[in-house]
Design a protein around this motif. Sequence first.
Motif, PDB file in Angstrom:
ATOM      1  N   GLY A   4       0.822  -1.217   0.000  1.00  0.00           N
ATOM      2  CA  GLY A   4       0.000   0.000   0.000  1.00  0.00           C
ATOM      3  C   GLY A   4       0.851   1.261   0.000  1.00  0.00           C
ATOM      4  N   VAL A   5       1.913   1.242   0.798  1.00  0.00           N
ATOM      5  CA  VAL A   5       2.822   2.406   0.841  1.00  0.00           C
ATOM      6  C   VAL A   5       3.468   2.614  -0.530  1.00  0.00           C
ATOM      7  CG1 VAL A   5       4.987   3.265   1.827  1.00  0.00           C
ATOM      8  CG2 VAL A   5       3.279   2.232   3.314  1.00  0.00           C
ATOM      9  N   LEU A   6       3.907   1.523  -1.145  1.00  0.00           N
ATOM     10  CA  LEU A   6       4.524   1.634  -2.475  1.00  0.00           C
ATOM     11  C   LEU A   6       3.523   2.151  -3.498  1.00  0.00           C
ATOM     12  CD1 LEU A   6       6.807  -1.504  -2.906  1.00  0.00           C
ATOM     13  CD2 LEU A   6       7.469   0.897  -3.054  1.00  0.00           C
ATOM     14  N   ARG A   7       2.301   1.649  -3.424  1.00  0.00           N
ATOM     15  CA  ARG A   7       1.264   2.094  -4.371  1.00  0.00           C
ATOM     16  C   ARG A   7       1.038   3.608  -4.223  1.00  0.00           C
ATOM     17  NH1 ARG A   7      -4.674  -0.476  -5.344  1.00  0.00           N
ATOM     18  NH2 ARG A   7      -3.511  -2.369  -4.941  1.00  0.00           N
ATOM     19  N   ALA A   8       0.945   4.068  -2.960  1.00  0.00           N
ATOM     20  CA  ALA A   8       0.704   5.498  -2.721  1.00  0.00           C
ATOM     21  C   ALA A   8       1.892   6.343  -3.204  1.00  0.00           C
ATOM     22  CB  ALA A   8       0.438   5.736  -1.241  1.00  0.00           C
ATOM     23  N   ALA A   9       3.117   5.844  -2.939  1.00  0.00           N
ATOM     24  CA  ALA A   9       4.315   6.607  -3.341  1.00  0.00           C
ATOM     25  C   ALA A   9       4.388   6.730  -4.862  1.00  0.00           C
ATOM     26  CB  ALA A   9       5.574   5.929  -2.794  1.00  0.00           C
ATOM     27  N   VAL A  10       4.126   5.622  -5.561  1.00  0.00           N
ATOM     28  CA  VAL A  10       4.191   5.645  -7.028  1.00  0.00           C
ATOM     29  C   VAL A  10       3.085   6.546  -7.583  1.00  0.00           C
ATOM     30  CG1 VAL A  10       3.895   4.219  -9.102  1.00  0.00           C
ATOM     31  CG2 VAL A  10       5.363   3.423  -7.253  1.00  0.00           C
ATOM     32  N   ALA A  11       1.882   6.459  -6.987  1.00  0.00           N
ATOM     33  CA  ALA A  11       0.769   7.316  -7.441  1.00  0.00           C
ATOM     34  C   ALA A  11       1.118   8.790  -7.247  1.00  0.00           C
ATOM     35  CB  ALA A  11      -0.502   6.962  -6.677  1.00  0.00           C
ATOM     36  N   VAL A  53      -3.407   3.363  -9.183  1.00  0.00           N
ATOM     37  CA  VAL A  53      -4.264   3.526  -7.999  1.00  0.00           C
ATOM     38  C   VAL A  53      -5.162   2.292  -7.841  1.00  0.00           C
ATOM     39  CG1 VAL A  53      -6.209   4.854  -7.071  1.00  0.00           C
ATOM     40  CG2 VAL A  53      -4.215   6.043  -7.973  1.00  0.00           C
ATOM     41  N   ALA A  54      -5.700   1.796  -8.948  1.00  0.00           N
ATOM     42  CA  ALA A  54      -6.640   0.674  -8.870  1.00  0.00           C
ATOM     43  C   ALA A  54      -5.958  -0.672  -8.666  1.00  0.00           C
ATOM     44  CB  ALA A  54      -7.479   0.636 -10.147  1.00  0.00           C
ATOM     45  N   TRP A  55      -4.822  -0.877  -9.321  1.00  0.00           N
ATOM     46  CA  TRP A  55      -4.223  -2.219  -9.347  1.00  0.00           C
ATOM     47  C   TRP A  55      -2.876  -2.332  -8.634  1.00  0.00           C
ATOM     48  CZ3 TRP A  55      -5.138  -2.712 -15.345  1.00  0.00           C
ATOM     49  CH2 TRP A  55      -6.482  -3.029 -15.585  1.00  0.00           C
ATOM     50  N   GLY A  56      -2.235  -1.220  -8.296  1.00  0.00           N
ATOM     51  CA  GLY A  56      -0.879  -1.275  -7.751  1.00  0.00           C
ATOM     52  C   GLY A  56       0.137  -1.187  -8.878  1.00  0.00           C
ATOM     53  N   ALA A  92      -2.784  10.526  -2.472  1.00  0.00           N
ATOM     54  CA  ALA A  92      -1.368  10.815  -2.737  1.00  0.00           C
ATOM     55  C   ALA A  92      -1.194  11.383  -4.146  1.00  0.00           C
ATOM     56  CB  ALA A  92      -0.536   9.549  -2.576  1.00  0.00           C
ATOM     57  N   ALA A  93      -1.932  10.808  -5.104  1.00  0.00           N
ATOM     58  CA  ALA A  93      -1.855  11.314  -6.481  1.00  0.00           C
ATOM     59  C   ALA A  93      -2.293  12.776  -6.533  1.00  0.00           C
ATOM     60  CB  ALA A  93      -2.726  10.468  -7.397  1.00  0.00           C
ATOM     61  N   GLY A  94      -3.360  13.099  -5.786  1.00  0.00           N
ATOM     62  CA  GLY A  94      -3.829  14.484  -5.716  1.00  0.00           C
ATOM     63  C   GLY A  94      -2.758  15.399  -5.152  1.00  0.00           C
ATOM     64  N   LEU A  95      -2.070  14.932  -4.111  1.00  0.00           N
ATOM     65  CA  LEU A  95      -0.969  15.720  -3.527  1.00  0.00           C
ATOM     66  C   LEU A  95       0.142  15.942  -4.556  1.00  0.00           C
ATOM     67  CD1 LEU A  95      -0.407  14.197   0.031  1.00  0.00           C
ATOM     68  CD2 LEU A  95      -1.116  16.528  -0.509  1.00  0.00           C
ATOM     69  N   LEU A 105      12.158  10.558   1.819  1.00  0.00           N
ATOM     70  CA  LEU A 105      12.330  10.541   3.279  1.00  0.00           C
ATOM     71  C   LEU A 105      11.237   9.718   3.945  1.00  0.00           C
ATOM     72  CD1 LEU A 105      13.453  14.235   3.994  1.00  0.00           C
ATOM     73  CD2 LEU A 105      14.850  12.154   4.046  1.00  0.00           C
ATOM     74  N   VAL A 106       9.994   9.858   3.461  1.00  0.00           N
ATOM     75  CA  VAL A 106       8.879   9.083   4.022  1.00  0.00           C
ATOM     76  C   VAL A 106       9.122   7.587   3.790  1.00  0.00           C
ATOM     77  CG1 VAL A 106       6.416   8.558   3.755  1.00  0.00           C
ATOM     78  CG2 VAL A 106       7.178  10.937   3.861  1.00  0.00           C
ATOM     79  N   LEU A 107       9.589   7.240   2.575  1.00  0.00           N
ATOM     80  CA  LEU A 107       9.882   5.824   2.294  1.00  0.00           C
ATOM     81  C   LEU A 107      10.984   5.316   3.216  1.00  0.00           C
ATOM     82  CD1 LEU A 107       9.714   5.619  -1.621  1.00  0.00           C
ATOM     83  CD2 LEU A 107       8.163   4.540   0.005  1.00  0.00           C
ATOM     84  N   LEU A 108      12.000   6.161   3.448  1.00  0.00           N
ATOM     85  CA  LEU A 108      13.074   5.790   4.380  1.00  0.00           C
ATOM     86  C   LEU A 108      12.508   5.544   5.782  1.00  0.00           C
ATOM     87  CD1 LEU A 108      16.193   7.995   3.588  1.00  0.00           C
ATOM     88  CD2 LEU A 108      16.147   5.516   3.846  1.00  0.00           C
ATOM     89  N   GLY A 109      11.548   6.389   6.175  1.00  0.00           N
ATOM     90  CA  GLY A 109      10.885   6.230   7.464  1.00  0.00           C
ATOM     91  C   GLY A 109      10.169   4.885   7.547  1.00  0.00           C
TER      92      GLY A 109
END
Lengths: 223, 249
Positions: A182-189, B192-195, B218-221, B235-239
């Motif tokens: 889920g985190v990866l999906r959000a980051a890529v989006a 968003v729908a499938w990953g 996230a896409a909207g952001l 940085l968030v991913l590192l977190g």
Amino acid sequence: MIWVAIILLGGVVALDATSFPQVMVSRPLVAGTLTGVIIGHPVEGFVIGAALEVFALGVLPFGAARYPEAGTAVVAATMAWHAAENGGVAGGPGILMLALVFALGWERVGGSTITAMRRWNERLVARDVPLGAAALERRHLTALSLDFLRGALLTGVGALVGWPLLALAGAHWGLATGTTAGVLRAAVALMLGAALTVFGGWTERHWPFLFGIAAGAALVLFA
Amino acid sequence: MIGFRTRWAVFLRAFSIQGSFNYRTLIGAGFAFALLPALRRLYGNEGLDAVVARHSRLFNSHPYLAPMAVAAVLRMEEAEDAESVVERFKMAVRGSLGTLGDRIIWAGWRPVCLLAALALALLGARWWVVVGAFLVVYNAGHLAVRVAAFRMGDRWGRDVGERLRRLPLGPTQQVLAAAGAFLTGVVLTLVVAWGPVPPAGRGEWMEGPGWVLAAAAAAGLGVRFKSALGGPVVLVLLGFVALGIALGI
């Protein structure tokens, strides 16, 4: 033998990015897949490359801009992923996230070596005393060779640094698979949303962008 | 006269025009390197070093359009145009060839081809089809631009700038930008729908509707804050990596 092939691929990828011939084997999507082919896991290399490609979409090499080098980073990260998996680390989104984060860090190291290389090229071909024809030709070819060596070294060192990091982090990975995915999906989006700016951003391109979302939704519903 | 073989050698050398890129003369040395076979023909050994020094001064251009400037200068050298005329020409085209290529290739053709490839992948095309199609289609455009640029420069010489202005480059850029925005919307919706993985690997990516909503937000952001979010996202991913390891220990 695989390590040698990966290091040589790193050199080719670095060369292709700026110096010669820019046919885009240096794009993460292609470089990741080629690495996957060499290590015998083309799909995994392709997935890591595609994920990093989304992060690289918005990076535009305008003029003398300084930017991270995604190509060599994805080769190093995919090789590190492979070595870690061979050491017994479980596959799936956890190790993919680790490989992606490592590549995002290593591409910055790659970017700083490009800057250093360009400074070195100043000494090589842009001296106060003009070069003659033979000297210029020799030094231009030397610069190309050094760029190849830089990429090969960067990739080899990157894979060697990334391997134990991914093995260690992968062995202790405690985040649920669903959460990681889920985190990866959000980051890529998020990075895809940010890539709209390449084409002019929301203000200039909201209609084609919205049509694209509608077309994507139709594909999700009917594909 | 400079023959076909020398022109061909110049064209091929232009592929490495950025090979000695530096912050002082940018691609100036690469420009002289590309032109060298023609300069050797024209000048022999007499005055060659001086003319090479002149052509290795500051120059910049998009690499795919640089063959236009190289071929035009070749033409001007062949016609024995004055040094000042050649220098003025190089100064005049270096900005426009850079901007044009950046807009049409780096911010147009390339991301459009990449997004189309990503869309193909998400829709289930095999990896080799996706990568193969991307390389073939992208490079068909790439090589066409290089060849056309070289031929234009070779044909029109110092008038190439004027000829360039007559081409419909603005509308081309607009079409590419619209296509890119459209494909961004398509790929974004599929992710968003499938990953972010092809259908074969989606078994582990069934995270539930909460994450679909999170990805949409996230896409909207991303659309709102653009590339300024690149660093914070890393940085968030590192977190999350730190959290994942902490939970595992």
